[in-house]
Design a protein around this motif. Sequence first.
Motif, PDB file in Angstrom:
ATOM      1  N   PRO A  59      59.999  79.762  56.083  1.00  0.00           N
ATOM      2  CA  PRO A  59      61.143  78.894  56.400  1.00  0.00           C
ATOM      3  C   PRO A  59      62.385  79.333  55.641  1.00  0.00           C
ATOM      4  O   PRO A  59      62.285  79.931  54.567  1.00  0.00           O
ATOM      5  N   SER A  60      63.522  79.037  56.222  1.00  0.00           N
ATOM      6  CA  SER A  60      64.771  79.349  55.542  1.00  0.00           C
ATOM      7  C   SER A  60      65.368  78.062  55.009  1.00  0.00           C
ATOM      8  O   SER A  60      65.049  76.977  55.482  1.00  0.00           O
ATOM      9  N   PHE A  61      66.242  78.225  54.002  1.00  0.00           N
ATOM     10  CA  PHE A  61      66.904  77.058  53.443  1.00  0.00           C
ATOM     11  C   PHE A  61      68.160  76.807  54.254  1.00  0.00           C
ATOM     12  O   PHE A  61      69.196  77.415  54.031  1.00  0.00           O
ATOM     13  N   PHE A  62      68.059  75.945  55.273  1.00  0.00           N
ATOM     14  CA  PHE A  62      69.159  75.665  56.186  1.00  0.00           C
ATOM     15  C   PHE A  62      69.839  76.954  56.641  1.00  0.00           C
ATOM     16  O   PHE A  62      71.052  77.112  56.553  1.00  0.00           O
ATOM     17  N   GLY A  63      69.044  77.911  57.054  1.00  0.00           N
ATOM     18  CA  GLY A  63      69.590  79.171  57.570  1.00  0.00           C
ATOM     19  C   GLY A  63      69.709  80.263  56.527  1.00  0.00           C
ATOM     20  O   GLY A  63      69.958  81.414  56.872  1.00  0.00           O
ATOM     21  N   LEU A  64      69.513  79.917  55.256  1.00  0.00           N
ATOM     22  CA  LEU A  64      69.605  80.946  54.228  1.00  0.00           C
ATOM     23  C   LEU A  64      68.197  81.411  53.878  1.00  0.00           C
ATOM     24  O   LEU A  64      67.406  80.624  53.372  1.00  0.00           O
ATOM     25  N   PHE A 119      60.911  75.355  47.078  1.00  0.00           N
ATOM     26  CA  PHE A 119      61.411  74.828  48.340  1.00  0.00           C
ATOM     27  C   PHE A 119      60.261  74.316  49.211  1.00  0.00           C
ATOM     28  O   PHE A 119      60.316  73.212  49.748  1.00  0.00           O
ATOM     29  N   LEU A 120      59.199  75.142  49.308  1.00  0.00           N
ATOM     30  CA  LEU A 120      58.033  74.718  50.099  1.00  0.00           C
ATOM     31  C   LEU A 120      57.452  73.425  49.550  1.00  0.00           C
ATOM     32  O   LEU A 120      57.037  72.545  50.288  1.00  0.00           O
ATOM     33  N   TYR A 121      57.440  73.345  48.207  1.00  0.00           N
ATOM     34  CA  TYR A 121      56.913  72.136  47.573  1.00  0.00           C
ATOM     35  C   TYR A 121      57.696  70.914  48.037  1.00  0.00           C
ATOM     36  O   TYR A 121      57.127  69.893  48.434  1.00  0.00           O
ATOM     37  N   TYR A 122      59.024  71.035  48.040  1.00  0.00           N
ATOM     38  CA  TYR A 122      59.825  69.876  48.442  1.00  0.00           C
ATOM     39  C   TYR A 122      59.728  69.598  49.940  1.00  0.00           C
ATOM     40  O   TYR A 122      59.822  68.449  50.372  1.00  0.00           O
ATOM     41  N   VAL A 123      59.505  70.640  50.741  1.00  0.00           N
ATOM     42  CA  VAL A 123      59.333  70.419  52.181  1.00  0.00           C
ATOM     43  C   VAL A 123      58.082  69.565  52.428  1.00  0.00           C
ATOM     44  O   VAL A 123      58.141  68.547  53.132  1.00  0.00           O
ATOM     45  N   ILE A 124      56.966  69.948  51.811  1.00  0.00           N
ATOM     46  CA  ILE A 124      55.735  69.188  52.066  1.00  0.00           C
ATOM     47  C   ILE A 124      55.818  67.815  51.419  1.00  0.00           C
ATOM     48  O   ILE A 124      55.307  66.828  51.946  1.00  0.00           O
TER      49      ILE A 124
END
Lengths: 427, 295
Positions: A227-232, A259-264
């Motif tokens: 996954p990207s961070f809002f396109g980044l 980032f993955l941690y916060y996504v899940i």
Amino acid sequence: MTPAQAIRDAAIAAAVAFGLFVMLVGLRTDVGPEGGLILRQRWGQVALLCGIVFAGRLAITTLAGRRALQPSTAPGPWTARLQRAGKLLAPALLAVALVLPAIPGIGRYELDIGILVLTYIMLGWGLNIVVGLAGLLDLGYVAFYAIGAYSYALLAQYFGLSFWICLPLAGILAAFWGVLLGFPVLRLRGDYLAIVTLAFGEIIRVVLLNWTELTNGPNGISGIPRPSFFGLPFSMAGGEGTFAGFFGIEPSPSHRVIFLYYVIFALALLTNWVTLRLRRQPLGRAWEALREDEIACRALGINITTTKLTAFALGAMFGGFAGAFFATRQAFISPESFTFIESAIILAIVVLGGLGSQVGVAIAALVMIGGFEVFRGLDEWRMLVFGGAMVVIMVLRPRGLVGTRTPSIALGEKRAIGGDLVGEGRG
Amino acid sequence: MMPADEPPRVEEDGLTRKMTGDRRVHREMILEVANLTMRFGGLTAVSAVSFAASRGEITAVIGPNGAGKTTLFNCITGFYRPTGGAIRLHRANELPVDLHLLPGHRIARAGVARTFQNIRLFPGMTALENLLVAQHVKLMAATGFGIGAVLGLSRYPKAERQAVELARQWLSATNLLDRADDPAGALPYGAQRRLEIARAMCTEPALLCLDEPAAGLNPRESDELARLLLEIRGQGTSLLLIEHDMGVVMRISDRVVVLDHGKLIADAAPAAVQGDPKVIAAYLGEGDEDEEAEA
């Protein structure tokens, strides 16, 4: 209990232990000096184990009394205390989960475990809608997890769609399959429903395994985009247009993990939020009513089929979300990851946590998945430890850690309802 | 009060009532059972039964054990699909509804609520929650079928307040207000019976069907029940009840239908039924019939 009774009780326990250990521990086959098999006898260890059981049982009955060993689902004095503590426990757990990546000493390994635990918490909460609230025993929940994962992997591979577009699509596709499965099988009840859902889980896995042209069969799908961070994108190279470059920080592999941690974390919270909200609303109440008494529901004008289907579809949708997340985290999926044991683990989390309890499920996932990883050093002994822990919980708290039910609405104060009154659902 | 456009078919069906002129206001029928037959394999549990329940009245169905009362009841409330015949609900100023063609959950929506012989509450849910589940259909529409409420749209809280208000009304009518937050399964037997009636009334039915509401109640509780049923009738809901407690039946019913071996043997005012030789024979087992007398 008199001392004589206590000793008799302990002797019975020791006899049971002897029956168990005489074959398991007492006899062992080993490779002998000449290379052949020899039978080694270990009566000393058996005696030691029986002695431990005898002394332990005697200590428990004399110190705590026999009453302490009775199974209970009713809210006892300590459950009331636990509930009061639970009001603090849930926010405390949430706070710890929120700041986990910032806690010193938490490295990549710990975060990976955190991601794993949160994935299972989300799956547990998703299955809790189906099993805990609606009372439909689903043994094939992993099928929706697989559908979500493969949806993302295939959509990304064939159409180049990004994670953020595929995430809702994976949920919708899983829900669609949930409805498709639900229509014919929801007229079945109890054991029959369990068998059919079990078969469904296997069918999905076997299809994924054999439809080689589409899914690459047992070799799985690799190179699933991250996954990207809002396109980044997260890139070790840094530079313009990457996450590190945009924010002007040193590129680090831990960025993506955090980032993955916060996504899940956000996905799990979404599951929890939707469940908690629905529980206080007609749909959630209808699910619980369905678990309590289906015939009465029908007499009150509740459409049983659609109500069951919504539970099934919603549970499947969250399973699909979790699957898409799993695919993007691993960057590689194969049918291996979606075997029946996954369904069993998720169901065990829900049952051990307490059907219908959100906090209970979270704690059970933390203990089961987190504990499993932490005790990796114990090798095969950890299976024994977990088996034992499960037996103890099921003996002492047959309705799971949180066996009580909190009413969804009250005129006065909400009082917990003992598990012995709450129905388990018969499918 | 009687609408001029009352369907003449009623008279033609042979379902005219034999009541005296002063009760004409209640004459409109709410439920029409025409030639209802229910067979289970070779057993005919209900055989060509026809009667009508009048609006705003209490109609009792009595009969010895095994007479087919509960089967009749299950046909009316959609738990069985009848083998033959018709069941129609006539709500005021609405077209008649063919209940025998509707799926189970639609019957409650059409305006027929029921209670069960062996109480079927949601034992793990509080009394209040039980009454809110009864208002599911109405509340569900207010939530935009579940989606609107999750997103927090404003129409739902108001609908829920009204639903809680209605529940509170019925809790106080059934004398259960102080037990509102207790699980239904923990209530004493008599209270569970009353709660089941309150739950059925929360669906705001035109016809309330009660399957042995006085079973297992002591005389004082039976009296309270009779008062409650009269109160419900006073509010304009028609009642149909199966009952073994003849004291209750004779005191509160406006009309009594007697079944024996699946056949209708009497349909008259309570006093007339009490003196009917056929009814007495059915209960006392005169002649070839050897049903156990009970009541």
